[in-house]
Design a protein around this motif. Structure first.
Motif, PDB file in Angstrom:
ATOM      1  N   SER A 172      -8.513  32.076  -8.824  1.00 27.40           N
ATOM      2  CA  SER A 172      -9.754  32.022  -8.038  1.00 27.40           C
ATOM      3  C   SER A 172     -10.866  31.310  -8.788  1.00 27.40           C
TER       4      SER A 172
ATOM      5  N   SER B  86      -5.107  28.714  -4.843  1.00 29.47           N
ATOM      6  CA  SER B  86      -6.450  29.190  -5.170  1.00 29.47           C
ATOM      7  C   SER B  86      -7.074  29.839  -3.952  1.00 29.47           C
TER       8      SER B  86
ATOM      9  N   ARG C 247     -10.199  30.022  -3.748  1.00 22.71           N
ATOM     10  CA  ARG C 247     -11.485  29.332  -3.606  1.00 22.71           C
ATOM     11  C   ARG C 247     -11.267  27.834  -3.729  1.00 22.71           C
ATOM     12  N   ALA C 248     -11.792  27.105  -2.748  1.00 26.87           N
ATOM     13  CA  ALA C 248     -11.570  25.658  -2.725  1.00 26.87           C
ATOM     14  C   ALA C 248     -12.235  24.988  -3.913  1.00 26.87           C
ATOM     15  N   ASP C 249     -13.333  25.580  -4.420  1.00 25.04           N
ATOM     16  CA  ASP C 249     -14.077  24.922  -5.504  1.00 25.04           C
ATOM     17  C   ASP C 249     -13.691  25.456  -6.889  1.00 25.04           C
ATOM     18  N   ALA C 250     -12.607  26.184  -6.978  1.00 20.61           N
ATOM     19  CA  ALA C 250     -12.217  26.734  -8.278  1.00 20.61           C
ATOM     20  C   ALA C 250     -11.819  25.604  -9.228  1.00 20.61           C
ATOM     21  N   PRO C 251     -12.409  25.555 -10.428  1.00 19.44           N
ATOM     22  CA  PRO C 251     -12.036  24.493 -11.383  1.00 19.44           C
ATOM     23  C   PRO C 251     -10.543  24.506 -11.724  1.00 19.44           C
TER      24      PRO C 251
ATOM     25  N   VAL D 176      -8.141  24.505  -9.782  1.00 19.35           N
ATOM     26  CA  VAL D 176      -7.395  23.626  -8.864  1.00 19.35           C
ATOM     27  C   VAL D 176      -7.216  22.250  -9.511  1.00 19.35           C
ATOM     28  N   GLN D 177      -8.282  21.766 -10.138  1.00 16.70           N
ATOM     29  CA  GLN D 177      -8.190  20.459 -10.795  1.00 16.70           C
ATOM     30  C   GLN D 177      -7.236  20.510 -11.987  1.00 16.70           C
TER      31      GLN D 177
ATOM     32  N   CYS E 261      -5.240  25.489  -1.419  1.00 12.12           N
ATOM     33  CA  CYS E 261      -6.342  26.443  -1.321  1.00 12.12           C
ATOM     34  C   CYS E 261      -6.144  27.257  -0.051  1.00 12.12           C
TER      35      CYS E 261
ATOM     36  N   THR F  29      -8.145  30.227   1.690  1.00  4.28           N
ATOM     37  CA  THR F  29      -9.417  30.931   1.495  1.00  4.28           C
ATOM     38  C   THR F  29      -9.581  32.054   2.522  1.00  4.28           C
TER      39      THR F  29
END
Ligand code: GRF
Length: 219
Positions: free
Chosen positions: A9, A36, A38-42, A44-45, A56, A58
């Motif tokens: 997350s 993840s 959360r789409a903006d979770a670091p 993921v990158q 993602c 959510t």
């Protein structure tokens, strides 16, 4: 080879530890996907940089918790996971989910369980005046942060520690060491849990969680 899906997350530093362990041969080639919440979770990158498929899923896109968990399960089962590894996954899972993956669902929690379940564990350890603090890898059951413990790493709390320095030390000195090791045991078929919650490593039943000292001794 056993297949591992990692659920995140946030920052994904435990995910990174698993990726690094795989890259350096301390973990076999077992990571097959990352989910993840959360789409903006670091994190993921980090997954994508490592060439791992990342999805993602959510909670806001689902009407309730069972629907969300069902979507997670569909993706995990699409990837044919043998093990599901929670790495900073900040959602409480339904009994349907934990039962579906019983005996092959792991979590890392930043405290010496059973001390300090739940959130803000570093602040809780300092507020309680604990001399020792750390992290625990455990099997996940319906009991929040209460499943059978596999390995715990401890460090001494320093008088000058803040919540932030303690969190950082636990991550660097403990979490990054114990989680890749526990996942390596899992995918090697060395780790089991029975119906009574007894954890087995090879032919030995653990009377207590393993420690960093046990790791040094070559488990
Ligand atoms: C870690 O402290 C982990 O023990 C807990 O959440 C934090 C996640 O960090 N479950 P990260 O996302 O792995 O960086």
């Amino acid at each position: 080879m056993k297949r591992v899906v990692v659920l995140i997350s946030g920052a994904g530093r435990n995910l990174q530890a698993l990726i690094d362990a795989q890259r350096h041969g301390r973990l076999p080639d077992c990571l097959v996907g990352v989910i993840s919440s959360r789409a903006d979770a670091p994190g993921v990158q980090r997954a994508r940089d490592a060439g791992l498929p990342a999805r993602c899923i959510t909670p806001a896109d689902f009407t309730d918790r069972p629907e969300f968990d069902a979507a997670l399960m569909r993706q995990i089962d699409d990837w044919a996971a043998d093990w599901v590894v929670l790495a900073g996954f900040m959602r409480i899972l339904t009994p349907g989910f934990t039962q579906h993956y019983a005996g092959r669902l792991l979590n890392i929690h930043p405290s010496l369980l059973p001390r300090h379940p739940g959130l803000r564990t570093h602040a809780a350890a300092r507020a309680a005046g604990d001399a020792r603090h750390g992290a625990t890898v455990h099997f996940v059951t319906e009991a929040l942060d209460g499943g059978p413990r596999i390995i715990q790493g401890a460090l001494m709390v320093r008088p000058e520690d803040t919540d932030e320095t303690l969190a950082e030390r636990v991550m660097v000195e403990v979490e990054r060491r114990i989680y890749p090791q526990a996942v390596a045991w899992a995918v090697a078929g060395r780790l089991t849990v029975d119906a009574m919650g007894r954890v087995g490593l090879d032919d030995r039943t653990l009377q207590a969680p393993l420690s960093l000292d046990d790791l040094e001794a070559g488990f």
